[in-house]
Design an enzyme around this catalytic site. Structure first.
Site, PDB file in Angstrom:
ATOM      1  N   LYS A  86       0.876  -1.201   0.000  1.00 31.82           N
ATOM      2  CA  LYS A  86       0.000   0.000   0.000  1.00 31.82           C
ATOM      3  C   LYS A  86       0.890   1.220   0.000  1.00 31.82           C
ATOM      4  O   LYS A  86       1.739   1.382   0.883  1.00 31.82           O
ATOM      5  CB  LYS A  86      -0.834   0.029   1.288  1.00 31.82           C
ATOM      6  CG  LYS A  86      -2.169  -0.644   1.190  1.00 31.82           C
ATOM      7  CD  LYS A  86      -2.819  -0.659   2.560  1.00 31.82           C
ATOM      8  CE  LYS A  86      -3.645   0.570   2.858  1.00 31.82           C
ATOM      9  NZ  LYS A  86      -4.269   0.495   4.196  1.00 31.82           N
TER      10      LYS A  86
HETATM   11  O1  G3P Z   1      -6.811   1.504   6.271  1.00 29.07           O
HETATM   12  C1  G3P Z   1      -7.016   2.859   6.059  1.00 29.07           C
HETATM   13  C2  G3P Z   1      -8.364   3.385   6.404  1.00 29.07           C
HETATM   14  O2  G3P Z   1      -9.258   2.354   6.556  1.00 29.07           O
HETATM   15  C3  G3P Z   1      -8.382   4.355   7.540  1.00 29.07           C
HETATM   16  O3  G3P Z   1      -9.545   4.258   8.261  1.00 29.07           O
HETATM   17  O4  G3P Z   1     -10.979   4.601  10.213  1.00 29.07           O
HETATM   18  O5  G3P Z   1      -8.614   5.388  10.289  1.00 29.07           O
HETATM   19  O6  G3P Z   1     -10.260   6.568   8.856  1.00 29.07           O
HETATM   20  P1  G3P Z   1      -9.861   5.273   9.477  1.00 29.07           P
END
Ligand code: G3P
Length: 228
Positions: A86
């Site tokens: 990623k």
């Molecule tokens: O994996 C990246 C993404 O899912 C981030 O999620 O919940 O930290 O905004 P969040």
């Protein structure tokens, strides 16, 4: 729409892979750090649960394209073909995506906030782009609208890159992704559980069981009524 787990917790991954049709796992540095264990131990344990050929998206951290490429190579050498590096859609990230894609890697472009970031990442050769739906909503944007635009742009321009939507805080956002034509959504285990939690489903099953028990006896199933 494929369903992936956004976590680095091995117990949650094992539980969800047992119950749900999960297509893979995504992690990010925050999720990894939360486990408070050595990085490679976490990934090795995840692969033991999901198998080496199931998608495991792992974020690199290098400050420049050369370091990101080196990290991706090391990850694939150590962990096998199921690894999707990623990379964030920074300038350096975009450069590294192009290098890795030409070298045959399936790369996920992450931290996407706008449709044009996704378009450029796709042009650079990303296999997946990961727009952050809830983070867009949090700043007064339209996460669903961004995903709709990305899906439309990829269709108009004949791009095969898949849209792996990420960053959710509720089930409705995931529902919207399925209707927006996203190819995949990655979510916390707790959100996946919430999709399958409904009091009327539970009470409906309880009613069926009670009616059956009254007619055929408590603690019996169709197996106990095989009269042939
Ligand atoms: O994996 C990246 C993404 O899912 C981030 O999620 O919940 O930290 O905004 P969040």
């Amino acid at each position: 729409m494929l369903c992936l787990l956004d976590t680095a917790n091995v117990d949650d991954i094992a539980r969800c892979f047992d119950f749900y049709p999960v297509a893979g796992v995504t992690t990010n540095p925050t999720l990894i750090a939360r486990e408070e264990r050595p990085f490679h131990d976490i990934l090795t344990d995840i692969l033991k649960v999901i198998g080496e050929r199931t998608m495991l998206h792992v974020q690199v951290l290098g400050p420049d394209a050369e370091t990101m490429v080196a990290e991706a190579n090391q990850l694939r050498d150590r962990l096998g073909p199921g690894i999707f590096p990623k990379l964030p859609v920074t300038q350096q990230g975009l450069k590294a995506i192009r290098i890795l894609a030409s070298a045959g890697f399936s790369v996920t472009a992450t931290a996407i906030l706008t449709p044009l970031q996704a378009l450029l990442a796709a042009r650079a050769g990303a296999a997946f782009v990961a727009p952050y739906v809830n983070r867009i909503d949090n700043i007064g944007g339209d996460g669903e609208g961004v995903v709709l635009d990305i899906v439309k742009m990829f269709s108009i321009h004949g791009l095969s890159t898949k849209v792996l939507t990420a960053s959710f805080k509720n089930v409705r956002q995931i529902h919207d992704m399925a209707l927006a034509g996203a190819h995949a959504a990655t979510m916390a285990p707790q959100l996946l559980d919430m999709i399958f939690s409904h009091p009327l489903t539970d009470s409906g099953v309880a009613d069926f069981n009670a009616d059956w028990a009254a007619a055929y006896g408590a603690d019996t199933t169709t197996l106990d009524n095989d009269t042939e």
